[in-house]
Design an enzyme around this catalytic site. Structure first.
Site, short mmCIF file in Angstrom:
data_model
loop_
_atom_site.label_atom_id
_atom_site.label_comp_id
_atom_site.label_asym_id
_atom_site.label_seq_id
_atom_site.Cartn_x
_atom_site.Cartn_y
_atom_site.Cartn_z
N VAL A 81 -48.75 -0.54 0.20
CA VAL A 81 -49.95 0.27 0.44
C VAL A 81 -50.06 1.35 -0.63
O VAL A 81 -49.06 1.95 -1.02
CB VAL A 81 -49.90 0.90 1.85
CG1 VAL A 81 -51.15 1.74 2.11
CG2 VAL A 81 -49.76 -0.18 2.92
N GLY A 82 -51.30 1.59 -1.07
CA GLY A 82 -51.52 2.60 -2.09
C GLY A 82 -50.80 2.26 -3.38
O GLY A 82 -50.78 1.11 -3.82
N LYS A 83 -50.15 3.25 -3.98
CA LYS A 83 -49.46 3.04 -5.26
C LYS A 83 -48.18 2.22 -5.12
O LYS A 83 -47.60 1.79 -6.12
CB LYS A 83 -49.17 4.39 -5.91
CG LYS A 83 -50.43 5.14 -6.34
CD LYS A 83 -50.11 6.47 -7.00
CE LYS A 83 -51.38 7.20 -7.41
NZ LYS A 83 -51.08 8.51 -8.05
N TYR A 84 -47.77 1.97 -3.89
CA TYR A 84 -46.57 1.16 -3.68
C TYR A 84 -46.78 -0.31 -4.03
O TYR A 84 -45.81 -1.07 -4.15
CB TYR A 84 -46.09 1.29 -2.24
CG TYR A 84 -45.24 2.52 -2.00
CD1 TYR A 84 -43.86 2.45 -1.94
CD2 TYR A 84 -45.84 3.78 -1.86
CE1 TYR A 84 -43.08 3.58 -1.75
CE2 TYR A 84 -45.07 4.92 -1.66
CZ TYR A 84 -43.69 4.82 -1.61
OH TYR A 84 -42.93 5.94 -1.42
N ASP A 169 -38.48 -3.07 2.92
CA ASP A 169 -39.32 -2.14 2.15
C ASP A 169 -39.72 -2.77 0.82
O ASP A 169 -38.95 -3.52 0.22
CB ASP A 169 -38.56 -0.85 1.88
CG ASP A 169 -38.58 0.11 3.06
OD1 ASP A 169 -39.16 -0.25 4.11
OD2 ASP A 169 -38.01 1.21 2.95
N ASP A 171 -40.44 -1.05 -2.08
CA ASP A 171 -39.90 -0.35 -3.25
C ASP A 171 -38.41 -0.65 -3.40
O ASP A 171 -37.56 0.23 -3.49
CB ASP A 171 -40.15 1.15 -3.16
CG ASP A 171 -39.64 1.77 -1.87
OD1 ASP A 171 -39.54 1.07 -0.86
OD2 ASP A 171 -39.35 2.99 -1.88
N HIS A 191 -26.65 2.20 6.83
CA HIS A 191 -27.23 3.04 5.79
C HIS A 191 -26.17 3.38 4.73
O HIS A 191 -25.05 3.80 5.06
CB HIS A 191 -27.78 4.32 6.41
CG HIS A 191 -28.69 5.10 5.52
ND1 HIS A 191 -28.23 5.80 4.43
CD2 HIS A 191 -30.03 5.30 5.56
CE1 HIS A 191 -29.24 6.40 3.83
NE2 HIS A 191 -30.35 6.12 4.48
N THR A 203 -27.93 11.79 10.63
CA THR A 203 -29.19 12.54 10.77
C THR A 203 -30.08 11.92 11.84
O THR A 203 -31.24 11.58 11.62
CB THR A 203 -29.93 12.59 9.42
OG1 THR A 203 -30.10 11.25 8.92
CG2 THR A 203 -29.17 13.42 8.41
N GLU A 261 -37.34 5.16 11.52
CA GLU A 261 -35.90 5.00 11.38
C GLU A 261 -35.15 5.70 12.50
O GLU A 261 -34.14 5.19 13.01
CB GLU A 261 -35.43 5.53 10.02
CG GLU A 261 -33.94 5.36 9.76
CD GLU A 261 -33.56 5.77 8.35
OE1 GLU A 261 -33.59 4.91 7.45
OE2 GLU A 261 -33.24 6.97 8.15
#
Length: 310
Positions: A81-84, A169, A171, A191, A203, A261
């Site tokens: 989406v968009g610049k991705y 993903d 990217d 992760h 986190t 996440e």
């Protein structure tokens, strides 16, 4: 020593009886546990006896001999989406080099720019479907909507079109073999930033007001949101539950610290994955260390200020 081995065998079969839903998962579990001794430097089995897949803990030839005759279909969803959208070409080309080679693969590309989807040479029994979706002025909103869109795709199409699914993903890029060793009923990726950390440093969402809340003192691993995998019906349960929790948070004007996440980690706390992929399958950057002997799949470097809408 003999007693310990006997106990391990008993526990393994209790786990198999209660958690493994198919012969495929049983074979995969036994192979990973059987080869675990080849890696003394890392943890290869979870406390609930799910295998953690590292280089050296599986036999590709045996796994392919098990899965390929079944003629399974593996769905792969990705959001550009968009610049991705600029990352899509490398993602697809590298996937064609390394991802589930020898299997039927169907890519589902969610994008607001169908015209920008690149032409990529695909292998036999591999195809692409482009799904147009609206863009957004907030990158967080795109991640928050992903669960709902995958859920709807499974309901309307994948339930009859695929056996397994991996939601990844865009990217990112594949750098090494990713095959049948990754298949199981419910698959999570450890992760890269927390695989050797203690859980008090995870986190997680710590605010009780959020549906993603995990209190201190609880938690097994910190799972990356860039990878969800497993049987289509199991990933449907993940996306449906997380979508519900995300909507409940939205109604209460709260957004979990790491969006989907955070909710994914809450789901996996109470719905244990039947297989974990080591950080080899979800890395960030070109570097590696003594435990991570190879990088199979990694985020690529990007200047987030130039690709994110906010």
């Amino acid at each position: 020593m003999g007693t310990m081995k006997s106990l391990l065998i008993v526990y393994m079969f209790v786990f198999v009886y209660s958690c493994v839903s198919s012969l495929n998962n049983l074979i995969s579990l036994c192979l990973c546990l059987g080869l675990a001794n080849s890696r003394k430097d890392v943890v290869t089995v979870t406390p609930w006896l799910a295998p953690i897949v590292w280089e050296g803990t599986f036999d590709t030839n045996i796994l392919d001999a098990t899965y390929k005759p079944q003629n399974i279909t593996v769905a792969n969803t990705v959001f550009a989406v968009g610049k991705y959208v600029q990352f899509l070409k490398d993602y697809l080309e590298s996937a064609e080099q390394y991802f589930m080679l020898g299997y039927r693969v169907h890519y589902y590309i969610f994008t607001d720019q169908p015209e920008a989807v690149p032409t990529v040479t695909l292998g036999a029994d591999r195809r692409i479907t482009t799904l147009k979706i609206p863009g957004s002025n907030r990158w967080q909103e795109i991640t928050l909507r992903r669960m709902e869109m995958i859920m709807n795709l499974i309901e309307t199409q994948l339930v009859n079109e695929a056996d397994y699914i991996f939601c990844l993903d865009v990217d990112t890029k594949f750098y090494g073999h990713w095959g049948a060793e990754s298949l199981s009923r419910l698959v999570a990726a450890v992760h890269f930033g927390f695989y050797s950390a203690s859980r008090e440093h995870f986190t997680y969402e710590r605010r009780p007001e959020s549906q993603a809340y995990i209190p201190y003192g609880e938690g097994d691993y910190y799972y990356g949101g860039a990878m969800i995998g497993g049987l289509v019906r199991e990933v449907y349960k993940v996306t449906k539950t997380c979508h519900l929790w995300l909507n409940m948070d939205k109604a209460n004007s709260i957004e979990a610290v790491w969006q989907e996440e955070s909710h994914l980690n809450k789901y996996f706390l109470y719905n244990k994955p039947t297989k974990l992929l080591s950080p080899e399958y979800l890395w960030n950057g070109p570097y590696q260390n003594n435990e991570v002997k190879m990088i199979r799949y990694s985020h690529v470097w990007k200047d987030v200020s130039k690709v994110r809408p906010n």
